[in-house]
Enzyme design. Structure first.
Site, short mmCIF file in Angstrom:
data_model
loop_
_atom_site.label_atom_id
_atom_site.label_comp_id
_atom_site.label_asym_id
_atom_site.label_seq_id
_atom_site.Cartn_x
_atom_site.Cartn_y
_atom_site.Cartn_z
N HIS A 297 0.87 -1.18 0.00
CA HIS A 297 0.00 0.00 0.00
C HIS A 297 0.90 1.23 0.00
O HIS A 297 1.56 1.53 0.99
CB HIS A 297 -0.92 0.02 1.22
CG HIS A 297 -2.00 -1.01 1.17
ND1 HIS A 297 -3.30 -0.72 0.85
CD2 HIS A 297 -1.96 -2.34 1.37
CE1 HIS A 297 -4.02 -1.83 0.86
NE2 HIS A 297 -3.23 -2.83 1.18
N HIS B 206 -7.17 1.06 6.74
CA HIS B 206 -8.16 0.02 7.07
C HIS B 206 -8.57 0.14 8.53
O HIS B 206 -7.80 0.60 9.37
CB HIS B 206 -7.58 -1.37 6.83
CG HIS B 206 -7.11 -1.61 5.43
ND1 HIS B 206 -5.89 -1.15 4.98
CD2 HIS B 206 -7.69 -2.24 4.39
CE1 HIS B 206 -5.75 -1.50 3.70
NE2 HIS B 206 -6.82 -2.16 3.32
N GLU C 89 -11.02 -14.95 8.04
CA GLU C 89 -12.10 -15.71 8.66
C GLU C 89 -11.68 -17.15 8.90
O GLU C 89 -10.78 -17.68 8.25
CB GLU C 89 -13.35 -15.72 7.75
CG GLU C 89 -13.89 -14.36 7.39
CD GLU C 89 -13.03 -13.62 6.37
OE1 GLU C 89 -12.23 -14.26 5.66
OE2 GLU C 89 -13.15 -12.38 6.31
N SER D 60 -12.18 -3.82 3.61
CA SER D 60 -12.15 -2.39 3.26
C SER D 60 -13.44 -1.98 2.57
O SER D 60 -14.47 -2.64 2.68
CB SER D 60 -10.97 -2.11 2.32
OG SER D 60 -11.18 -2.71 1.06
N ASN E 23 -8.27 -14.80 -3.71
CA ASN E 23 -8.17 -16.13 -3.07
C ASN E 23 -9.58 -16.66 -2.82
O ASN E 23 -10.49 -15.89 -2.58
CB ASN E 23 -7.41 -16.04 -1.74
CG ASN E 23 -8.07 -15.08 -0.75
OD1 ASN E 23 -7.84 -13.87 -0.80
ND2 ASN E 23 -8.90 -15.61 0.13
I1 8IG Z 1 -7.10 -10.21 -0.52
O1 8IG Z 1 -10.33 -14.10 2.30
C1 8IG Z 1 -8.30 -10.78 0.84
N1 8IG Z 1 -8.77 -9.94 1.74
N2 8IG Z 1 -11.71 -10.83 5.18
N3 8IG Z 1 -11.02 -12.50 3.73
C2 8IG Z 1 -10.99 -11.20 4.15
N4 8IG Z 1 -10.27 -10.27 3.56
C3 8IG Z 1 -9.56 -10.66 2.51
C4 8IG Z 1 -9.54 -11.96 2.03
C5 8IG Z 1 -10.31 -12.93 2.68
N5 8IG Z 1 -8.73 -12.00 0.98
#
Ligand code: 8IG
Length: 283
Positions: A83, A105, A204, A223, A246
């Site tokens: 960032h 954030h 999570e 965000s 992901n």
């Molecule tokens: I990049 O799998 C990213 N940011 N909460 N969960 C959450 N934030 C994320 C994720 C994710 N991947």
């Protein structure tokens, strides 16, 4: 709507408390500084580029001005790798544009006002269209890694709003249906989804992802939601776009890592660049 710069506006009654007015005044100060530095009275559009989006910004060419956020009123310094923490000003097709590289954030602990300060600065600087991008986890099984998804709506799981006081902002159409339709006319393959805002900084658990999916979210990240609310409350039109970097926890064999996210972002730079080009066409 939050009306600037008249702080004695009717919405709040005669006296806006310091707690409510101070962040708005700080955003106005930063916006004035941007106008002074760039020599442009107004920037009509802003982009906030999340992880995985910054590389594609080369399609904008060289900026006319590059401003370190830390030099402007009210900006905290970012602590996340990848960032950047600067704002670039461009004039493209006679349109003045601000690009925010990096954001604050909620999980950084600097408070909700710091999270939305960049967005409030953008709107104070004249942005009528606010583009918010992010990298996120995909919950909807139809999504693949590297796919950009338009945010249609959100679910806030943080319980924290950037709006204070008896200011009951309607959130029916935070993510402009008008602008989503324009983007889909340029690229009919664009998917739409519901983005859940998770406080972080931990990802999570697989059980939490099952819960968030049941609640109705397609995407999950840390965000965008506070910024979208702040921009909408000030009367700007918002576009939110998530880059799925992901599968959310428990949906693939791999563990989640920030490095993997950054790599997935880099790999989809071309697709994302196309999307940024299309974003320049919306009005
Ligand atoms: I990049 O799998 C990213 N940011 N909460 N969960 C959450 N934030 C994320 C994720 C994710 N991947």
């Amino acid at each position: 709507m939050i009306t600037l710069p008249n702080l004695e506006n009717e919405r709040y009654g005669r006296q806006m408390s310091d707690q409510i007015s101070q962040p708005l005044v700080a955003a106005q100060s930063a916006a004035k500084e941007i106008a002074e530095i760039t020599g442009k009275a107004s920037h009509e559009m802003s982009f906030t580029l999340g992880s995985g989006w910054s590389d594609a910004a080369s399609i904008f060419g060289e900026p006319a001005h590059k401003i370190e956020m830390s030099k402007l009123s009210g900006f905290a310094t970012s602590t996340v790798a990848g960032h950047g923490g600067h704002i670039s000003s461009y004039t493209i097709n006679n349109k003045n544009i601000l690009i925010f590289f990096g954001r604050t954030h909620l999980y950084e602990g600097k408070g909700i006002d710091a999270v939305v300060h960049g967005t409030r600065t953008a709107v104070s600087a004249g942005a009528k269209i606010v583009v918010l991008t992010n990298a996120c986890g995909g919950i909807n099984p139809n999504y693949s890694v590297g796919q950009p998804v338009l945010i249609r709506d959100h679910i806030s799981l943080t319980g924290i709003s950037p709006i204070k006081g008896a200011n009951f902002v309607d959130l029916t159409d935070v993510y402009s249906a008008r602008l989503r339709a324009q983007l889909k006319s340029y690229d009919p393959t664009l998917a739409e989804g519901v983005y859940a805002h998770w406080p972080g900084p931990t990802y999570e658990t697989p059980a939490e992802i099952r819960m968030i999916g049941i609640l109705g979210a397609d995407l999950v990240g840390m965000s965008t939601v506070p910024e979208a609310i702040a921009a909408h409350a000030m009367g700007a039109e918002v576009i939110g776009i998530s880059l799925v970097t992901n599968p959310a926890a428990g949906l693939s064999k791999n563990k989640l890592s920030h490095e993997e996210v950054v790599a997935a972002g880099k790999a989809s730079a071309e697709k994302v660049g196309k999307l940024l080009e299309n974003l320049l066409k919306v009005s």
